[in-house]
Enzyme design. Structure first.
Site, mmCIF file in Angstrom:
data_model
loop_
_atom_site.group_PDB
_atom_site.id
_atom_site.type_symbol
_atom_site.label_atom_id
_atom_site.label_comp_id
_atom_site.label_asym_id
_atom_site.label_seq_id
_atom_site.Cartn_x
_atom_site.Cartn_y
_atom_site.Cartn_z
ATOM 1 N N PHE A 134 -54.786 -14.081 -29.278
ATOM 2 C CA PHE A 134 -55.109 -13.355 -30.514
ATOM 3 C C PHE A 134 -53.927 -12.455 -30.849
ATOM 4 C CE2 PHE A 134 -56.570 -10.156 -33.410
ATOM 5 C CZ PHE A 134 -57.310 -10.901 -34.314
ATOM 6 N N ASP A 170 -46.784 -9.351 -26.439
ATOM 7 C CA ASP A 170 -47.607 -8.677 -27.442
ATOM 8 C C ASP A 170 -48.454 -7.641 -26.708
ATOM 9 O OD1 ASP A 170 -49.418 -7.763 -29.271
ATOM 10 O OD2 ASP A 170 -49.933 -9.728 -30.090
ATOM 11 N N LYS A 201 -52.029 -0.351 -32.647
ATOM 12 C CA LYS A 201 -53.252 0.328 -32.201
ATOM 13 C C LYS A 201 -53.004 1.762 -31.723
ATOM 14 C CE LYS A 201 -55.790 -3.908 -30.942
ATOM 15 N NZ LYS A 201 -56.796 -4.045 -31.986
HETATM 16 N N1 PLP Z 1 -52.112 -8.565 -31.161
HETATM 17 C C1 PLP Z 1 -53.085 -8.281 -30.273
HETATM 18 C C2 PLP Z 1 -52.859 -8.575 -28.830
HETATM 19 C C3 PLP Z 1 -54.294 -7.725 -30.705
HETATM 20 O O1 PLP Z 1 -55.268 -7.474 -29.810
HETATM 21 C C4 PLP Z 1 -54.460 -7.452 -32.077
HETATM 22 C C5 PLP Z 1 -55.728 -6.860 -32.575
HETATM 23 O O2 PLP Z 1 -56.748 -6.871 -31.928
HETATM 24 C C6 PLP Z 1 -53.423 -7.759 -32.962
HETATM 25 C C7 PLP Z 1 -52.264 -8.301 -32.463
HETATM 26 C C8 PLP Z 1 -53.554 -7.515 -34.434
HETATM 27 O O3 PLP Z 1 -53.534 -6.165 -34.745
HETATM 28 P P1 PLP Z 1 -54.089 -5.663 -36.172
HETATM 29 O O4 PLP Z 1 -55.562 -5.868 -36.155
HETATM 30 O O5 PLP Z 1 -53.698 -4.212 -36.220
HETATM 31 O O6 PLP Z 1 -53.405 -6.471 -37.226
#
Ligand code: PLP
Length: 299
Positions: free
Chosen positions: A39, A124, A153
């Site tokens: 994700f 990530d 976040k």
């Molecule tokens: N990358 C990871 C690992 C995430 O857990 C998330 C969101 O849960 C995102 C990217 C995407 O972030 P955003 O919701 O701020 O676009």
């Protein structure tokens, strides 16, 4: 940037450009290796390499250039890398997938493959970064330094949209003025909040708190007499309770809500617990007694 997804998009643009300008890949031929069950956000390009039907179905046409391999399988990455591969992007722990913690040594192996094959390693850390897993970054558990990290976040103290990509200059430097940007990206208020949030994480030793409270959480939840529960897993304050296959955990989330605890179901039979990093022992004890009461009432 502003959101996590934009940080990921920025990283993807950066490594594609790097692939052409530093590695000599023909433009349009760049490949990025990613993991199944990932994700990384919800833009068109990101959902193009999602394996989750909820995130992806009917959003075609999809962006090409991504190769999906199983998570926690370094040999699969080795096999997937070609002369056109510019990067491997993975989550050090797959959060949305249900707090899937890879085997010890996976991140080190990915690092080794990327270095040997001249491929960038993007971690990530949007969900795992900034103390959530008991270390400042989840890659710190294996002492691994990726070529780029995506952050979001907690960078905004959990309340303000701000995200970032960090990389060394020889990688980040492929962006030159005018080649990437956003109206609100890096705005002064967001930047000030991010700096203050990072100070709080250090000043209040929130990585230590996450580690200690997380150990307490897993040890206590594992003792719950709940025959449907298979295991509790996680690192620091990123944890999941896994129920047996086919079990529908939604009703447990509702019972938890009624007991005053907010927790999110992922993939049907898993509930993720990600309490605030500032949680005190008293609050954790109180939460645990409610969680265990709900778990022990599961039919
Ligand atoms: N990358 C990871 C690992 C995430 O857990 C998330 C969101 O849960 C995102 C990217 C995407 O972030 P955003 O919701 O701020 O676009």
């Amino acid at each position: 940037m502003n959101t996590g997804a934009e940080a990921v998009e920025t990283a993807l643009k950066m490594v594609r450009r790097w692939g052409v300008e530093k590695k000599g890949i023909e433009n349009g031929k760049q490949e990025i290796v990613v993991a199944a069950e990932n994700f990384h956000g919800r833009t068109i390009s990101i959902v193009s390499f999602s394996t989750d039907p909820d995130a992806r179905v009917n959003y075609g046409p999809y962006t090409p250039g991504f190769v999906i391999v199983p998570y926690n399988d370094a040999a699969a990455i080795e096999k997937a890398v070609t002369p056109n591969t510019c990067a491997v992007m993975i989550e050090p722990i797959q959060g949305e997938a249900g707090v899937y913690v890879p085997d010890e040594g996976y991140l080190k192996a990915v690092r080794e493959i990327c270095t040997r094959r001249k491929v960038l390693f993007i971690a990530d850390e949007i969900q795992t970064g900034f103390c959530r897993t008991g270390r400042k970054f989840a890659v710190d558990h294996e002492g691994v330094r990726p070529d780029a990290m995506t952050l979001g976040k907690a960078l905004g103290g959990g309340l303000f949209p701000v995200s970032a990509v960090v990389a060394d200059h020889d990688v980040m430097g492929v962006f030159t003025p005018g080649t990437h940007g956003s109206t609100f990206g890096g705005n002064p208020l967001a930047s000030a909040i991010a700096i203050a949030a990072m100070d709080v994480l250090d000043d209040e030793k929130l990585a230590d708190n996450a580690r200690v409270m997380g150990e307490h959480f897993r040890a206590e939840v594992a003792k719950a007499r709940c025959p449907k529960m298979v295991k509790v897993r996680g690192k620091g304050l990123l944890n999941a309770v896994v129920f047996e296959k086919g079990f529908e955990a939604w009703n447990v989330c509702l019972a938890l809500r009624d007991a005053g605890v907010l927790a999110k179901q992922t993939h049907g039979n898993i509930i993720r617990f990600a309490p605030p990093l500032v949680i005190t022992r008293d609050d954790m004890t109180d939460a645990l007694s409610r969680i265990i009461r709900v778990l022990e009432a599961v039919k």
